[in-house]
Design a protein around this motif. Sequence first.
Motif, mmCIF file in Angstrom:
data_model
loop_
_atom_site.group_PDB
_atom_site.id
_atom_site.type_symbol
_atom_site.label_atom_id
_atom_site.label_comp_id
_atom_site.label_asym_id
_atom_site.label_seq_id
_atom_site.Cartn_x
_atom_site.Cartn_y
_atom_site.Cartn_z
ATOM 1 N N SER A 58 -30.746 -8.858 -5.571
ATOM 2 C CA SER A 58 -30.063 -9.909 -4.788
ATOM 3 C C SER A 58 -30.724 -10.108 -3.443
ATOM 4 O O SER A 58 -30.865 -11.243 -2.963
ATOM 5 C CB SER A 58 -28.586 -9.534 -4.588
ATOM 6 N N ALA A 59 -31.128 -8.975 -2.833
ATOM 7 C CA ALA A 59 -31.789 -9.086 -1.535
ATOM 8 C C ALA A 59 -33.096 -9.844 -1.653
ATOM 9 O O ALA A 59 -33.425 -10.677 -0.792
ATOM 10 C CB ALA A 59 -32.032 -7.691 -0.948
ATOM 11 N N ARG A 60 -33.847 -9.591 -2.732
ATOM 12 C CA ARG A 60 -35.101 -10.312 -2.936
ATOM 13 C C ARG A 60 -34.860 -11.797 -3.144
ATOM 14 O O ARG A 60 -35.610 -12.645 -2.659
ATOM 15 C CB ARG A 60 -35.846 -9.724 -4.143
ATOM 16 N N LEU A 61 -33.788 -12.091 -3.885
ATOM 17 C CA LEU A 61 -33.513 -13.494 -4.172
ATOM 18 C C LEU A 61 -32.961 -14.246 -2.959
ATOM 19 O O LEU A 61 -33.237 -15.427 -2.763
ATOM 20 C CB LEU A 61 -32.518 -13.607 -5.337
ATOM 21 N N VAL A 62 -32.146 -13.577 -2.110
ATOM 22 C CA VAL A 62 -31.495 -14.234 -0.981
ATOM 23 C C VAL A 62 -32.364 -14.222 0.271
ATOM 24 O O VAL A 62 -32.139 -15.009 1.200
ATOM 25 C CB VAL A 62 -30.132 -13.559 -0.708
ATOM 26 N N ALA A 63 -33.368 -13.369 0.335
ATOM 27 C CA ALA A 63 -34.192 -13.229 1.537
ATOM 28 C C ALA A 63 -34.776 -14.559 2.028
ATOM 29 O O ALA A 63 -34.718 -14.873 3.226
ATOM 30 C CB ALA A 63 -35.303 -12.201 1.294
ATOM 31 N N PRO A 64 -35.352 -15.433 1.145
ATOM 32 C CA PRO A 64 -35.886 -16.710 1.653
ATOM 33 C C PRO A 64 -34.805 -17.587 2.281
ATOM 34 O O PRO A 64 -35.064 -18.261 3.285
ATOM 35 C CB PRO A 64 -36.469 -17.373 0.395
ATOM 36 N N LEU A 65 -33.597 -17.555 1.689
ATOM 37 C CA LEU A 65 -32.508 -18.342 2.249
ATOM 38 C C LEU A 65 -32.102 -17.824 3.628
ATOM 39 O O LEU A 65 -31.845 -18.613 4.552
ATOM 40 C CB LEU A 65 -31.312 -18.326 1.296
ATOM 41 N N LYS A 66 -32.082 -16.521 3.819
ATOM 42 C CA LYS A 66 -31.746 -15.953 5.117
ATOM 43 C C LYS A 66 -32.796 -16.296 6.155
ATOM 44 O O LYS A 66 -32.472 -16.627 7.304
ATOM 45 C CB LYS A 66 -31.591 -14.437 4.998
ATOM 46 N N ARG A 67 -34.085 -16.239 5.739
ATOM 47 C CA ARG A 67 -35.141 -16.597 6.691
ATOM 48 C C ARG A 67 -35.027 -18.074 7.097
ATOM 49 O O ARG A 67 -35.217 -18.430 8.262
ATOM 50 C CB ARG A 67 -36.515 -16.325 6.070
ATOM 51 N N LEU A 68 -34.682 -18.920 6.131
ATOM 52 C CA LEU A 68 -34.524 -20.339 6.437
ATOM 53 C C LEU A 68 -33.354 -20.571 7.391
ATOM 54 O O LEU A 68 -33.453 -21.363 8.340
ATOM 55 C CB LEU A 68 -34.312 -21.130 5.147
ATOM 56 N N LEU A 69 -32.238 -19.870 7.171
ATOM 57 C CA LEU A 69 -31.081 -20.019 8.046
ATOM 58 C C LEU A 69 -31.399 -19.576 9.464
ATOM 59 O O LEU A 69 -30.973 -20.200 10.440
ATOM 60 C CB LEU A 69 -29.891 -19.242 7.482
ATOM 61 N N ARG A 70 -32.156 -18.476 9.601
ATOM 62 C CA ARG A 70 -32.544 -18.028 10.942
ATOM 63 C C ARG A 70 -33.456 -19.052 11.624
ATOM 64 O O ARG A 70 -33.336 -19.310 12.828
ATOM 65 C CB ARG A 70 -33.233 -16.662 10.859
ATOM 66 N N SER A 71 -34.363 -19.625 10.845
ATOM 67 C CA SER A 71 -35.253 -20.645 11.414
ATOM 68 C C SER A 71 -34.460 -21.868 11.855
ATOM 69 O O SER A 71 -34.705 -22.444 12.928
ATOM 70 C CB SER A 71 -36.313 -21.042 10.383
ATOM 71 N N LEU A 72 -33.486 -22.275 11.017
ATOM 72 C CA LEU A 72 -32.654 -23.422 11.381
ATOM 73 C C LEU A 72 -31.828 -23.139 12.631
ATOM 74 O O LEU A 72 -31.671 -23.999 13.506
ATOM 75 C CB LEU A 72 -31.733 -23.793 10.209
ATOM 76 N N ASP A 90 -43.089 -25.357 5.913
ATOM 77 C CA ASP A 90 -42.595 -25.871 4.639
ATOM 78 C C ASP A 90 -43.197 -25.068 3.485
ATOM 79 O O ASP A 90 -44.107 -25.502 2.790
ATOM 80 C CB ASP A 90 -42.956 -27.353 4.514
ATOM 81 N N ASP A 91 -42.692 -23.814 3.286
ATOM 82 C CA ASP A 91 -43.162 -22.969 2.177
ATOM 83 C C ASP A 91 -42.062 -22.745 1.155
ATOM 84 O O ASP A 91 -42.060 -21.757 0.440
ATOM 85 C CB ASP A 91 -43.665 -21.621 2.713
ATOM 86 N N HIS A 92 -41.089 -23.660 1.114
ATOM 87 C CA HIS A 92 -39.991 -23.561 0.165
ATOM 88 C C HIS A 92 -40.089 -24.714 -0.831
ATOM 89 O O HIS A 92 -40.630 -25.765 -0.536
ATOM 90 C CB HIS A 92 -38.638 -23.621 0.884
ATOM 91 N N GLY A 93 -39.566 -24.489 -1.976
ATOM 92 C CA GLY A 93 -39.536 -25.541 -2.985
ATOM 93 C C GLY A 93 -38.122 -26.019 -3.232
ATOM 94 O O GLY A 93 -37.157 -25.488 -2.693
ATOM 95 N N GLY A 94 -37.989 -27.042 -4.029
ATOM 96 C CA GLY A 94 -36.688 -27.515 -4.452
ATOM 97 C C GLY A 94 -35.835 -28.022 -3.310
ATOM 98 O O GLY A 94 -36.308 -28.673 -2.386
ATOM 99 N N GLU A 95 -34.514 -27.691 -3.399
ATOM 100 C CA GLU A 95 -33.576 -28.156 -2.388
ATOM 101 C C GLU A 95 -33.890 -27.608 -1.006
ATOM 102 O O GLU A 95 -33.757 -28.310 -0.003
ATOM 103 C CB GLU A 95 -32.139 -27.782 -2.767
ATOM 104 N N LEU A 96 -34.311 -26.331 -0.929
ATOM 105 C CA LEU A 96 -34.641 -25.739 0.373
ATOM 106 C C LEU A 96 -35.842 -26.439 0.995
ATOM 107 O O LEU A 96 -35.880 -26.696 2.196
ATOM 108 C CB LEU A 96 -34.913 -24.253 0.213
ATOM 109 N N GLY A 97 -36.825 -26.769 0.183
ATOM 110 C CA GLY A 97 -37.984 -27.499 0.683
ATOM 111 C C GLY A 97 -37.602 -28.883 1.188
ATOM 112 O O GLY A 97 -38.109 -29.345 2.213
ATOM 113 N N ALA A 98 -36.700 -29.549 0.472
ATOM 114 C CA ALA A 98 -36.244 -30.866 0.920
ATOM 115 C C ALA A 98 -35.485 -30.772 2.237
ATOM 116 O O ALA A 98 -35.643 -31.620 3.128
ATOM 117 C CB ALA A 98 -35.354 -31.500 -0.156
#
Length: 449
Positions: A58-72, A90-98
């Motif tokens: 779960s940590a591996r899967l959620v880590a990109p989302l946490k990094r994005l939230l901190r950046s935001l 912009d190193d995210h794909g899909g909805e996060l990339g959008a």
Amino acid sequence: MRASSLRARLLLALVAALVMGAALHAAVMAALARWGGHAALLAGAAAVLAVVLAAWGSARLVAPLKRLLRSLESAVLSYRDGDFSVSISDDHGGELGALVGHHNALGHALRDQRQHLAQRELLLDTVVQNTPVALVLTDLRQRVAYANIAARQLLGEGRSLEGSDFGALLATLPPALARAVEEGTDALFSVTLDGSDETFHLSQRQFRLQGRPHRLLLFRRMTRELSRQEVATWKRVIRVISHELNNSLAPISSLAHSGAELARRGDVQRLPEVFAAIGERARHLHGFLDGYARFAKLPAPRPGRVEWAPFLDALAAQYPFTRAGDVPARAGVFDAAQVEQALINLLKNAHESGGPAEGVTLWITDTGTEIRFEVADRGPGMSDTVLAQALLPFYSTKRAGTGLGLALAREIAEAHGGRIALANRPDGGLRVAITVPRGPDANPGIPDR
């Protein structure tokens, strides 16, 4: 491993949890079948291992989302501080990339808007600072909040005025300027600057800035403009007088020559006709010049008690009219001769408007503080252009008009401290109203009319 979208990540985490749950269940069942009593220990160890693996996954899967939230979060805090230069990689794909793409586009738009506003503010400040109109902005405490270059030169000998006490500043300025400011209304005043007289127009406006009352004062130099207007007016006066003199002197010269020729030939029977024509043109010229003289030498009004019946009878003897409404119960108090002259001019214009004579009406209203005279006709009225210039001296739409009738009426009204207003009637015709302040009912030393 990087999922292509947030939905794929969540689906992968759910599948992994199901697989781990199925594997754990199978392991527990196998342990119970093979080892019996040791099954509880094995089941606990397997559960701990499953939890550890689930947490790691779960940590591996959620880590990109946490990094994005901190950046935001960091970007939003930068925006709050006015820094719109932050962008997210912009190193995210899909909805996060959008989402990252939309955020970066927002930051770019905010940067462009801020740069545009900064350029407009710079342009506005440049225009305000370099305009020849002196501009002063004061706050509720009469402190100068803003003053442009022209204001500093006019009021402060070039020094900065921001933060200074405007009342104390006025005490050091010419009295005419200080009086104009203290009156709180738009005004014209003249002061001596650098050894020459300068005329200024002062505009004052009250408004709220950031919820607090402020006053804006604009000092505009009018000397050159007034000089141009004065020259233009004199040129027009000369043209009008020259035209009228030529219209009268040319026939008089021609008639005099004809009279001399008739007298030389002994044809004296036609001489009375010639002399009558000369006299008519002379009377016309005298009336024309007399109108200019009255306009130029209008004396100060001498208000007195005026009874309405004889006043209206004398007025009707000059130009008939239909009286609308009842006359006021109290006698009027104004300069009867001047107001009568003003009303004669209005009634004359009404009869010459092209409407029926019975359509010329006169209203008189006493409000207690003012007396209002209103003359109306049923002519074609005036266009907006003519309405805007009708009160100017020497402006006339009539071929033989002098342009002094309405101008003289205006001078008389303003000399009384009143006003004149023109308006087209909704059902056709023109309405001209003269309003003068009502003087006291008793005024010793000034005879009644």
